[in-house]
Design an enzyme around this catalytic site. Structure first.
Site: not given
Length: 376
Positions: A275, A280, A249-251, A298, A168-169
């Protein structure tokens, strides 16, 4: 009959009306305010404080209190637990295999994050492609354009955007990038239908290594799992065009950050927009020190509208679990559990229900149901 219990891990900040309605269906329980660490939370679980809980509502941030939802934690949760409703598209904080072994189903919020995450991807893509980082950094240091002028950036028009993971993204990124005149290529486990490809700016399917060789810009939109951990590392950077732009922008851990730092230093990667990060909230010092890397902490879903949609979707899963003994957006690894009517449970009595019923869950495309994109 005594109402079923829902254990809340985290806070409700937007879907307040929907959450208030759940109080008519269930007794809401929460950890003690003193359970601020995993060890304290495990002790509270072991004490039987959550006995009888059948559903858990959890937020991404609750991992700071509970740690990962793994076998150790699940062994201390009550045997009545049947559902974990996760507020987030990515669910790598949850050991789905361990949940499955205990008959616990997990839901997530795949479609709710598509717009905002793709928007931040486009922000990072354009900023990195135009090499805005050095100028932005020098301006904040009180210099208009400090020292030598930064290297010229590039226009998006005509550039090849490679999308790794066309869920979707990824599809949303493709449609928006096409408006800037970018040529979209993608890699997926399976090729999308021709109509979907046309709707995504005429996207063309490529093999994994072929995509890496062709892309001027690479956008990562795939879930983090054992197969995708460090899917981009030294060998993959070696296949890419010199001067490629990378957006994640995933992981964070889908990229080997040390390899990325080396690729930036060599010029193989000209700039990057990130992001998410491998460890993290820690960020690799080589990324922090490089002005050609645009860094966002994030915040891909950090909008009022998206947070509200995510909460509403998660509350809807809780309500579906309470009322019908199933989930609206089960994670793909557990879809077969939802399709098997014999697995439906009455959360009030926590026992299997005989017979099968028609499933009325939200229709999600298979490619959109992965953690934060499509598995490759």
């Amino acid at each position: 009959m005594e109402k079923p219990k829902v254990l809340i891990l985290g806070k409700i900040e937007h879907a307040l009306t929907s959450w208030a309605h759940l109080h008519t269906l269930a007794t809401i329980i929460a950890p003690s305010p003193s359970s601020t660490t995993r060890s304290a939370f495990l002790s509270e679980c072991a004490s039987g404080a959550f006995a009888g809980a059948t559903v858990i509502y959890r937020t991404f941030e609750s991992v700071a209190q509970t740690g990962r939802i793994d076998g150790e934690l699940l062994a201390l949760l009550p045997p009545s637990l049947r559902f974990i409703c996760h507020n987030g598209a990515g669910y790598d904080q949850i050991d789905v295999g361990a949940c499955r072994a205990r008959g616990i189903r997990v839901s997530h919020t795949p479609a709710a994050v598509d717009d905002s995450t793709s928007d931040i991807a486009l922000f990072l893509l354009l900023g990195a492609l135009r090499n805005l980082g050095p100028g932005m950094a020098s301006l904040r240091m009180g210099c208009w354009r400090r020292g030598a002028l930064p290297a010229l950036g590039h226009d998006p028009r005509g550039k090849v955007l490679g999308i790794l993971g066309m869920g979707g993204i990824g599809r949303n990124v493709a449609r928006k990038a096409a408006a800037f005149g970018m040529r979209v290529r993608y890699h997926n486990r399976t090729r999308l239908g021709q109509e979907v490809e046309r709707a995504c700016g005429g996207a063309e399917h490529r093999g994994f290594e072929e995509l890496l060789r062709e892309a001027d810009v690479l956008s990562l939109n795939l879930p983090l799992n054992a197969k995708t951990h460090h899917i981009i590392s030294h060998p993959q950077f070696a296949l890419m065009k010199p001067g490629i732009v990378l957006v994640n922008t995933a992981r964070g851990a889908v990229i080997d950050e040390s390899a990325l730092v080396s690729a930036l230093a060599s010029g193989r990667v000209s700039s990057a927009g990130l992001d998410v990060y491998e460890h993290e909230p820690a960020v690799h010092p080589g990324l922090l020190a490089n002005p050609r890397v645009l860094l966002v902490p994030h915040m891909g879903t950090w909008t009022v509208e998206t947070q509200a949609r995510m909460e509403e979707a998660t509350v809807a899963n809780v309500r579906e679990a309470l009322e019908r003994g199933r989930l609206r957006s089960v994670v793909p690894e557990m879809r077969d559990m939802e399709e098997d009517g014999d697995d439906d449970v009455d959360v009030g009595e926590v026992e299997e229900v005989e017979g099968k019923g028609e499933i009325e869950e939200e229709e999600e495309d298979e490619d959109e149901e992965e953690g934060k994109g499509e598995e490759v």
